[in-house]
Design an enzyme around this catalytic site. Structure first.
Site: not given
Ligand code: ATP
Ligand code: MG
Length: 137
Positions: A9, A49, A57, A85, A91, A102, A112, A115, A126
């Protein structure tokens, strides 16, 4: 063999973590299949997304992803989706174990660093979105 879509990111790129992250995937034994540095459009970030579009968010997340260039990659290897992962960590950085990306490099869920696809099915979606011309054999 299995593929995963991994994206560094904007904060990860800006902070100079690209090399470190690539090293971790390479040393584990995964194989790099595609890589590009790209500044994405808002509509593209929204598409990536789209499953999270109802989350409070979401707007901030899209803002974050378009805030600078990202490094989009495809990695190959046995179990790369799940193991990827694990290498990335939870996350929320506060819940990510030390030794994960992370856990070692992030403190904020909204910044964070990286992805990783959450299933083989999302990886296919994707990769088709980010690399429509496909990846190397
Ligand atoms: P990613 O899809 O980015 O790999 P992830 O699968 O661990 O992350 P997801 O639930 O898919 O988590 O959320 C996607 C992204 O949205 C997170 O990586 C984070 O950047 C953001 N995100 C998730 N939850 C929150 C939150 N509560 N507040 C702010 N940003 C959030
Ligand atoms: Mg995700």
């Amino acid at each position: 063999s299995e593929l995963s879509f991994i994206m560094i990111k904007p904060d990860g790129v800006q902070r100079g973590l690209v090399g470190e992250i690539i090293v971790r995937f390479e040393k584990k034994g995964f194989k790099l299949k595609a890589l590009k540095l790209v500044q994405v459009e808002r509509s593209f970030a929204e598409k990536h997304y789209e499953d999270l579009s109802s989350k409070p968010f979401f707007a901030g997340l899209v803002e974050y992803i378009v805030s600078g260039p990202v490094v989009a990659m495809v990695w190959e290897g046995k179990g790369v989706v799940l193991t990827g992962r694990k290498i990335i960590g939870a996350t929320k950085p506060a819940e990510a174990n030390p030794g994960t990306i992370r856990g070692d490099y992030a403190i904020d869920v909204g910044r964070n660093v990286i992805h990783g696809s959450d299933s083989v099915e999302s990886a296919h979606k994707e990769i088709a979105l980010w690399f429509p011309d496909g990846v190397v054999e």
